[in-house]
Scaffold this active site. Structure first.
Site, PDB file in Angstrom:
ATOM      1  N   SER A 124     -29.546  -5.386 -11.965  1.00 63.46           N
ATOM      2  CA  SER A 124     -30.984  -5.305 -12.246  1.00 63.46           C
ATOM      3  C   SER A 124     -31.607  -4.152 -11.483  1.00 63.46           C
ATOM      4  CB  SER A 124     -31.619  -6.616 -11.788  1.00 63.46           C
ATOM      5  OG  SER A 124     -33.018  -6.507 -11.734  1.00 63.46           O
ATOM      6  N   TYR A 151     -33.115 -13.434  -4.912  1.00 63.60           N
ATOM      7  CA  TYR A 151     -32.513 -13.108  -6.221  1.00 63.60           C
ATOM      8  C   TYR A 151     -31.935 -11.694  -6.192  1.00 63.60           C
ATOM      9  CZ  TYR A 151     -32.360 -11.229 -10.957  1.00 63.60           C
ATOM     10  OH  TYR A 151     -31.960 -10.586 -12.104  1.00 63.60           O
ATOM     11  N   LYS A 155     -27.881  -9.876  -6.368  1.00 62.63           N
ATOM     12  CA  LYS A 155     -27.388  -8.758  -7.194  1.00 62.63           C
ATOM     13  C   LYS A 155     -26.757  -7.675  -6.318  1.00 62.63           C
ATOM     14  CE  LYS A 155     -28.662 -10.359 -11.237  1.00 62.63           C
ATOM     15  NZ  LYS A 155     -27.625 -10.942 -12.113  1.00 62.63           N
TER      16      LYS A 155
END
Ligand code: NAD
Ligand code: UD1
Length: 341
Positions: A124, A151, A155
């Protein structure tokens, strides 16, 4: 190619399954359905005419996953499975680290055991952190990574794990795809994004305003250093994103190790530009109110997509109007998402 798609019942996964099937791949899906409905794959069958098998399994269950691999003789994996809500990750960090890291580690171990060397991973734009300086744009793949919430940290950590694992075994080919802001839906209106609860993101929220499920859009700040004062993002049609995965799989053999590519359009659109494009799709004005900035938001974020074009022969071709028209088609035909199925 025989391809296993993890998280393939979800938003981006289901669109990518359509693109993979249409490109001639033989696809199976593994999904725990923690954030998806099996109806999405029934709709994929309606679109493609192909019945894509679904294994309802949590990736962290390595024994169950091993059986799926033993049966599937896969040549590649496309790995979408993960939890993705930023606010939820701040409130429940352990759940995010456990799910996102645990499922990836389990997947990599099972792939190793079964000699599967090729993986495409959903990363992302969040791995670039928040750049307050507008002149830091466009974002390029060689920038240092730095997450600003759990979050995003999952990643960043998964990208590091993939790099380390690929460095240790020169047969491995890992494509890390850093998505910018995926929106839109398949043009049939049969599959699309079906957020649970109040949508966090701009376009799903606008779609619910348009369909009467929310009163008005709240514009998070109109005093940013941007042309109209609202935040600017690189929105990309989910079907362009899906095609990016097909391109990555086709070129993976040429790129040993773990390599990252931005998937975006390279163009920024403001909140007001998106609002007006959505109004054109719907055919009338939509109510909105300007409110305070959302904490942690960057003024501007868009990418340089040139590396994906050079290496993978892929670029996004669909316009913002197309993104809004297709998103609206899905929302209008499915005002409550897949819930009615
Ligand atoms: P989604 O929630 O619709 O899809 C994720 C899927 O993974 C869901 O179907 C869910 O049920 C499944 N899943 C989650 N944990 C699992 C587990 N442990 N085992 C098996 N299945 C599991 O989300 P999406 O928008 O389609 O995103 C797909 C991927 O792309 C995610 O990894 C997300 O972080 C990443 N991504 C999304 C965006 C975005 O804006 N949508 C942007 C950048 C990156
Ligand atoms: C989101 C994710 C981020 C991810 C990125 C790309 C959150 C909090 N962040 O951020 O981790 O990397 O997508 O997938 O989910 N806006 C409004 N009103 C709304 C919603 C949004 O004005 O109701 C504005 C925001 O301030 C921003 C723009 O719209 O300027 C886009 O917001 P959003 O869709 O949440 O995307 P990102 O901010 O990029």
């Amino acid at each position: 190619m025989r391809v296993l798609v993890t998280g393939g019942a979800g938003y981006i996964g289901s669109h990518t399954v359509v693109a993979l099937v249409e490109a001639g791949h033989e696809v199976r899906v593994v999904d725990s359905l923690v954030n998806a409905h099996r109806a999405s794959l029934d709709r994929v069958r309606t679109i493609t005419g192909v019945d894509v098998p679904l294994h309802v399994t949590d990736l962290r269950d390595a024994d169950a996953l091993g059986k799926i691999f033993a049966d599937g003789s896969f040549e590649a994996v496309v790995h979408f499975a993960g939890l993705k809500a930023v606010g939820e990750s701040v409130a429940q960090p352990l759940r995010y680290y456990d799910n996102n890291l645990g499922s990836t580690i389990s997947l990599l171990q099972v792939m190793e055991r079964h000699g599967v060397d090729a993986l495409v991973f959903s990363s992302s734009a969040t791995v670039y952190g928040v750049h307050d300086a507008v002149d830091a744009m466009p974002l390029r793949e060689d920038l240092p990574l730095g997450a600003v919430n759990p979050y995003g940290e999952t990643k960043v950590q998964i990208e590091r794990i993939l790099t380390d694992v690929a460095d240790a075994d020169d047969r491995l080919r890992f494509a890390v795809l850093r998505y910018f802001n995926p929106v839109g839906a398949h043009p049939s209106g049969l599959i699309g994004e079906d957020p649970q609860g109040i949508p966090n993101n701009l376009v799903p929220y606008l779609a619910q305003v348009a369909v009467g499920r929310r009163e008005k859009l709240l514009v998070f700040g109109d005093d940013y250093p941007t042309p109209d004062g609202t935040g600017v993002r690189d929105y990309i049609h989910v079907m362009d994103l899906a095609d990016g995965h097909v391109a990555a799989l086709a070129h993976l053999a040429e790129f040993p190790g773990a390599n990252a590519w931005n998937l975006g359009t390279g163009r920024g659109s403001s909140v007001y530009e998106v609002l007006h494009a959505f109004e054109r799709a719907v055919g009338h004005e939509l109510p909105y109110e300007v409110t305070a900035r959302r904490p942690g938001d960057a003024p501007v974020s868009y990418c340089d997509p040139g590396k994906a074009e050079r290496d993978l022969g892929w670029r996004a071709v669909r316009s913002l109007d197309q993104m809004c028209a297709d998103h609206w088609h899905w929302q209008r035909d499915n005002p409550n998402g897949y819930a009615a199925d």
